[in-house]
Each structure stands twice: as structure tokens, then as C-alpha cells.
Design an enzyme around this catalytic site. Structure first.
Site, PDB file in Angstrom:
ATOM      1  N   CYS A   1      54.451  56.654   4.358  1.00  0.00           N
ATOM      2  CA  CYS A   1      55.030  56.961   3.086  1.00  0.00           C
ATOM      3  C   CYS A   1      55.620  56.029   2.340  1.00  0.00           C
ATOM      4  O   CYS A   1      55.608  56.007   1.125  1.00  0.00           O
ATOM      5  CB  CYS A   1      56.338  58.175   3.193  1.00  0.00           C
ATOM      6  SG  CYS A   1      57.580  57.614   4.414  1.00  0.00           S
TER       7      CYS A   1
ATOM      8  N   HIS B   1      52.261  38.701   7.111  1.00  0.00           N
ATOM      9  CA  HIS B   1      52.630  40.030   6.405  1.00  0.00           C
ATOM     10  C   HIS B   1      52.736  40.900   7.378  1.00  0.00           C
ATOM     11  O   HIS B   1      53.760  41.965   7.461  1.00  0.00           O
ATOM     12  CB  HIS B   1      51.668  40.176   5.211  1.00  0.00           C
ATOM     13  CG  HIS B   1      51.986  41.661   4.752  1.00  0.00           C
ATOM     14  ND1 HIS B   1      53.055  41.798   3.842  1.00  0.00           N
ATOM     15  CD2 HIS B   1      51.480  42.888   4.801  1.00  0.00           C
ATOM     16  CE1 HIS B   1      52.935  43.096   3.127  1.00  0.00           C
ATOM     17  NE2 HIS B   1      52.125  43.839   3.968  1.00  0.00           N
TER      18      HIS B   1
END
Lengths: 267, 360
Positions: B50, B98
Site C-alpha cells: 500500500c 535502497h
């Protein structure tokens, strides 16, 4: 290897465990670790070796003076930790047990409690007497561990009450689990002490000291009283933890006092 | 072979944009295989949660790979104004860094949350099962999972809870251990108390009693929580049966006093009780915290613990980054030694590629 050297090695292991505990407490990243468990295991191995060497030299269970009693008590406590800590998933118990074992042994090494080898009396080997002494000391080991769990309970409970949740809060077990552990340890100690006292009645040919008998019965009554009060829910778990701490402190203090009034410092 | 990451997250895109780009669970395997089949890409993993949608890929040339992955996203969800600006492109060491940060919860909306690790594991597993991963991404993701584990165990980034509900759950677990045997009473059916009760239920608490001045509202919430509604005047009669009391009535006075609770505690055989007072003005007299076995937390106390935990997590950030940098350096070293990178520009011990911008 001299038996005291074994004891010094054991004490050093517990010191390492103790120092590590202090270090991680200071850093705020408090977690049970393999290092502490390893230190406990090392300390236990050297303790066992000491008791074997001393027992061999005496040709009897090494419980002839307060020095040996303290080491045997420390050994019982660590042994029970390995059993109880694993069974109840209270690995953190070891973190608190190593400082206590360190203190017992340091005190035993520093204070003039041990008799010189030449003066160590030849012990009359009596199986019932040795059973009585060994079981009773293992019972005190269980009470010592209940003391440790009691301290843990009080620390955790205080953090919950004051809303100050330090690093230790996340590492300590729930107070409900600690309350159960305290109860079970006192119960275990009480059963062992009962067996120890009963086996004492089977000892023949040795004059048992009155003070020791009264002391043993007194300790038995104190712990029996705690168990009964807990069973009847007359006291809160916090009070049980406080009683476990107080009862063991009193037991230890009176054990030392008893040594002074016992003839020739024998126990 | 180059590694790269193309994606958008809560830091670069609003929820409406994220919704448009999100992949449904049933689409991911097919889309990953489709992406992998492009000649410009050797391997691919699609992560869709989400808060982020990201494509991790290994390609003979990162620039061509970026273009292919971007075209794929555009074809699936035609770009609107500003979508391109929401996308970030990272390659080489920056892409590795990342992923390590994402999987460790450093890029999450709630710093240090651990749910992301499970989501990344699932994304990787779907890609691996559909044959979209090989040597490079397998190695990268396995290393990422190890990094996440190390960050969690060696730092305090996951320490404590950062919301009122989760703080209440943590405290309840430190009082009672497992919550499966705990019963909860909600006094005053407010929204926060409902959320807190649900957080407790998610960890196994059951047997919810709901007491409210409006019995209808109590019944509604009781139905929702599979609990039992009781009249507001009868709440103290059920006090014996509960372990956790959540109070959030709009009463102008204290409704739980030391006198009432002291008597009730004796009747319940001194079993501990966790009292959560979410009401303002407060429902519970602070003096009840002095009673043995009563643990009282009001909304300020819970919020202050949550804030403290967040502060601790922020303090741990630099330690996490130091750990991650070490792993980035090691992984980059492995890529070089395995001949996967032709060139490298080391900066401060960690090679960084400069030709692609970090965030566009």
C-alpha cells in the site's frame, strides 16, 4: 590443578557474565545472548570440577564448612537455572543468576571461611547425612533462583507502574510468567527441603545441632507459609515476589550467623 | 549485468497515485513473468504494497532497463501528469542500498516497521516461482533478508511500539504473557477504544464485554467484536471476569475510583488488571495505580511511550545506515569480483554510480 584455582576460574566466568550484563544494560540494548549463556556454562563446568576435586580429597560430599556450602549453593543455583531457565523459557534468569553466583563465590574466596587442608576434619562418611546436606543445599539453590526471579518481577513491575519503560523492560519476561516461575521454584525448593529435613531424621551416630534443626524448620515454615498464602490468594503476586526476596535474604544471613555459633565453624 | 530499481512510494506519490499503480496479488506473477520476458531485462521482481510499487531488475544495461520498465508501467497504467516525477530510478550501489533500506523498514511510513520484510519476501518468492529471478536477484534478495535480520537484532530500530493501540498490546503482553486467555471490557464505545480492543484481539485477546450509556451502540460494537453487550450500570458486576479494562466514556467525573476498584480487586483474588483510560476528561482516578496488581495507563502515558519509542528508533537510524553501508560495500565487492560490473567509481569505500540520478 589446585581446587581453589578451579573456583577462581569459575568465578571469573561469572564475572564475565556479570560485566557483560552491566555493559549491555549501560548501552540500552539489553538482550539475552549466547555470551552470557557461555559464561554460565563455563562457570558451571569449573564449579563442578572444583566440587569433584574437593569431594575426592575429602572422600565425602564437600559440605564440611561454610566455604563449601556457599560453592555448593552457587552450583545448585546454576544447575537449577539450566533446568528451569530452559523449561520456563526464562533465559534472562541467567543474566541475573551470574551476578549472584559471582557474589557468592567472591565472598567465599575472600572471607576466611575455608579450613586449611591440614585442618580439614576427616568426615565420617554417612550416606544419609550427605543426602540430607546435599538435598537441603539444592533446595536453597531453588530458593536462590526464586530470589532472582523475585528481583526480576519487582524490576519489571516497577517499570510497569511508573510507566518508565527502559531497555530492560523489553527483555524481561511478562510478570505473569515470572509470578508462575517464583511459585514453582519455591514449591520445588520446599519439596526438596522437606526431603532434606526428613532424610536428616535418618542420620544416626552424629549429634545434630539444635540450632541447625530449628533453623531448618524455620526456613521450611517460612517458605511453606509463602506457598500457602499464595495458594489462598491472600497475597498479591508482587507481595509473593517481595517475600521470595526477603525470605532468601534472611535465610542467607542466618546461615552465615549459624556458622559462627556452630562448634568449630562446621555445618 | 546492472541492478536497478524503478518505483514510487509514499515519499514521492500520494495515495491516489499509488492506488493506480498498485498490482493486485493475482496479477503479480503474470506481470513479473511478462517483464522478465523483455530482452532488455534479465531478471525482475515486482514489489507492490500500500505504500510502494517498485520493480527490481537485473539488466545488461541499466538505462535500457529503466526505459523498458517505465514503458511497461506506462502500458499497464497510462501515466498522468506528474506521475513521471513521482518515479525514482536507482541503479548500481544505490539500488542495492535502497532495497536494503526498504527491507529493514527505514523507508517505511512507520520507521522500523517489520511488515515490509514479509511483503518483500512474498514478492521475491512469487518472482522466483515464476522463474523471473536468477543469480543476481537471488543473491541480492537473500542478502537483503540477512541485512534486515541483522538490522533488527543488532539495533533498536524495531524497539517499542509507535501507536497507542500497539503500545497497549505490548503492555498487556508484558503483564499477562499470552493474551489468548485475557478478557477485555470496553467501557464507553469510542473509536479509539474500539481500535485498541481490536489491536488486543489481533494478538489473541477474546471475550469482549462492551458497556455503554447507549445500549444500542454497545450492542453494535459487541457484534463487531464478537463480544457481549452489558448495561452501563452493570459493568462492575462483570469486573471479576476481565483482565483488561478500556475506558473512554464522556462522563464528566471519575467513574473508576480506588474505593470501587480496591474492593473489586479483593473479590477477584488479587489477579492483576490492566486499565487503559482513553477518556478526556479521565474516567479513572490516577490513585488506582497505587493499588497492588492494577496497572493504569491514560492516553498521555500511552502517547508518551509511543513518542519515546519513535525517538529511540530515530536515534538508531545512523547505526542502521552504518550497517547497511557495510553490506552494500560487500555486495558491490561481490558483484565486481564475479565480473558483473565492468566499472566502478568508489566513493568513501562504497562505489556509487553517477550517471543515473538518484531521484527524478
Amino acid at each position: 590443578m589446585h581446587d581453589r584455582a578451579l573456583l577462581e576460574a569459575s568465578t571469573f566466568c561469572f564475572l564475565l557474565g556479570f560485566a557483560y550484563t552491566m555493559f549491555v544494560l549501560g548501552s540500552g540494548r539489553f538482550q539475552p545472548s549466547r555470551f552470557n549463556f557461555g559464561a554460565m556454562l563455563g562457570g558451571f563446568a569449573f564449579q563442578t570440577a572444583f566440587l569433584v576435586v574437593r569431594g575426592h580429597a575429602l572422600n565425602a560430599c564437600p559440605l564440611t564448612n561454610l566455604f563449601e556450602v556457599l560453592i555448593f549453593l552457587s552450583w545448585s543455583m546454576v544447575l537449577l537455572y539450566f533446568v528451569v531457565g530452559t523449561a520456563y523459557r526464562l533465559s534472562l534468569l541467567g543474566v541475573f543468576t551470574s551476578p549472584l553466583a559471582f557474589m557468592f563465590q567472591t565472598f567465599a574466596l575472600i572471607a576466611p571461611l575455608d579450613s586449611p587442608p591440614a585442618l580439614r576434619r576427616r568426615v565420617l562418611v554417612q550416606p544419609w547425612l550427605e543426602t540430607h546436606a546435599a538435598i537441603s543445599i539444592i533446595a536453597y539453590g531453588a530458593f536462590a533462583l526464586a530470589f532472582v526471579a523475585g528481583v526480576m518481577y519487582l524490576v519489571q513491575e516497577r517499570q510497569l507502574k511508573t510507566h518508565r519503560l527502559r531497555g530492560l523492560f523489553f527483555a524481561l519476561p511478562p510478570i505473569a510468567d515470572l509470578a508462575v516461575a517464583i511459585n514453582r521454584l519455591i514449591f520445588t525448593g520446599f519439596i526438596l527441603l522437606t526431603a532434606g529435613l526428613l532424610s536428616g531424621f535418618e542420620v544416626h551416630g552424629v549429634q545434630m545441632e539444635r540450632n541447625k534443626i530449628f533453623w531448618g524448620i524455620g526456613v521450611w515454615l517460612i517458605y511453606g507459609g509463602i506457598l500457602q498464602a499464595d495458594k489462598w490468594r491472600r497475597v498479591t503476586p508482587r507481595r509473593v515476589a517481595q517475600l521470595a526476596v526477603a525470605a532468601f535474604s534472611i535465610t542467607l544471613a542466618t546461615l552465615w550467623g549459624l556458622n559462627f555459633i556452630a562448634p568449630n565453624g562446621s555445618l | 549485468m546492472d541492478l536497478f530499481c524503478l518505483g514510487l512510494s509514499h515519499q514521492t506519490a500520494d495515495v491516489a497515485t499509488r492506488e493506480r499503480f498498485a498490482f493486485a496479488d493475482h496479477e503479480i506473477a503474470r506481470c513479473t513473468a511478462e517483464l522478465r520476458s523483455r530482452p532488455e531485462l534479465g531478471e525482475a521482481v515486482i514489489l507492490s504494497t500500500c505504500n510502494r510499487v517498485e520493480v527490481y531488475a537485473a539488466a545488461p544495461d541499466a538505462m535500457a532497463g529503466f526505459a523498458t520498465a517505465e514503458a511497461f508501467l506506462d502500458a499497464r497504467t497510462p501515466f498522468q501528469n506528474g506521475d513521471r516525477n513521482a518515479l525514482y530510478r536507482r541503479d548500481g550501489a544505490a539500488a542495492i542500498r535502497h532495497l536494503f533500506r526498504v527491507v529493514s523498514g527505514l523507508e517505511s511510513m512507520v520507521l522500523g516497521e517489520t511488515e515490509i520484510l514479509g511483503q518483500v519476501k512474498k514478492a521475491y518468492s512469487v518472482a522466483a516461482e515464476s522463474g523471473a529471478t536468477s543469480r543476481h536477484l537471488n543473491k541480492l534478495f537473500q542478502r537483503a533478508f540477512n541485512v534486515a535480520k541483522e538490522v533488527r537484532t543488532k539495533t533498536g530500530i524495531t524497539r517499542g511500539s509507535v501507536s497507542v493501540g500497539s503500545v497497549a498490546v505490548d503492555l498487556a503482553e508484558k503483564i499477562f504473557g499470552r493474551l489468548t486467555t485475557c478478557r477485555t471490557m470496553i467501557l464507553g464505545a469510542g473509536e479509539t477504544s474500539e481500535l485498541t480492543a481490536k489491536a488486543l484481539m489481533s494478538r489473541g485477546a477474546h471475550g469482549i464485554f462492551v458497556s455503554n450509556r447507549s445500549f444500542e451502540r454497545a450492542q453494535m460494537l459487541a457484534e463487531e467484536t464478537h463480544g457481549e453487550a452489558i448495561g452501563f450500570e452493570q459493568w462492575h458486576e462483570r469486573f471479576d471476569d476481565i483482565d483488561i479494562l478500556i475506558s473512554s466514556t464522556s462522563a464528566p467525573h471519575m467513574i473508576v475510583t480506588p474505593e470501587k476498584l480496591g474492593q473489586a480487586m479483593r473479590q477477584r483474588g488479587n489477579r492483576p488488571v490492566f486499565v487503559i483510560d482513553l477518556a478526556v476528561p479521565r474516567d479513572v482516578d490516577p490513585a488506582v495505580n497505587n493499588l497492588d496488581g492494577v496497572y493504569l495507563y491514560d492516553i498521555d502515558a500511552l502517547q508518551s511511550i509511543a513518542a519515546e519509542s519513535m525517538a529511540i528508533r530515530r536515534q538508531e537510524l545512523s547505526e542502521c545506515e552504518r550497517l547497511i553501508e557495510r553490506h552494500v560495500g560487500e555486495f558491490w565487492g561481490w558483484m565486481l569480483s564475479a565480473g558483473m560490473r565492468q566499472t566502478a567509481i568508489p566513493v568513501n569505500g562504497v562505489p556509487i554510480r553517477s550517471r543515473a540520478p538518484q531521484v527524478l
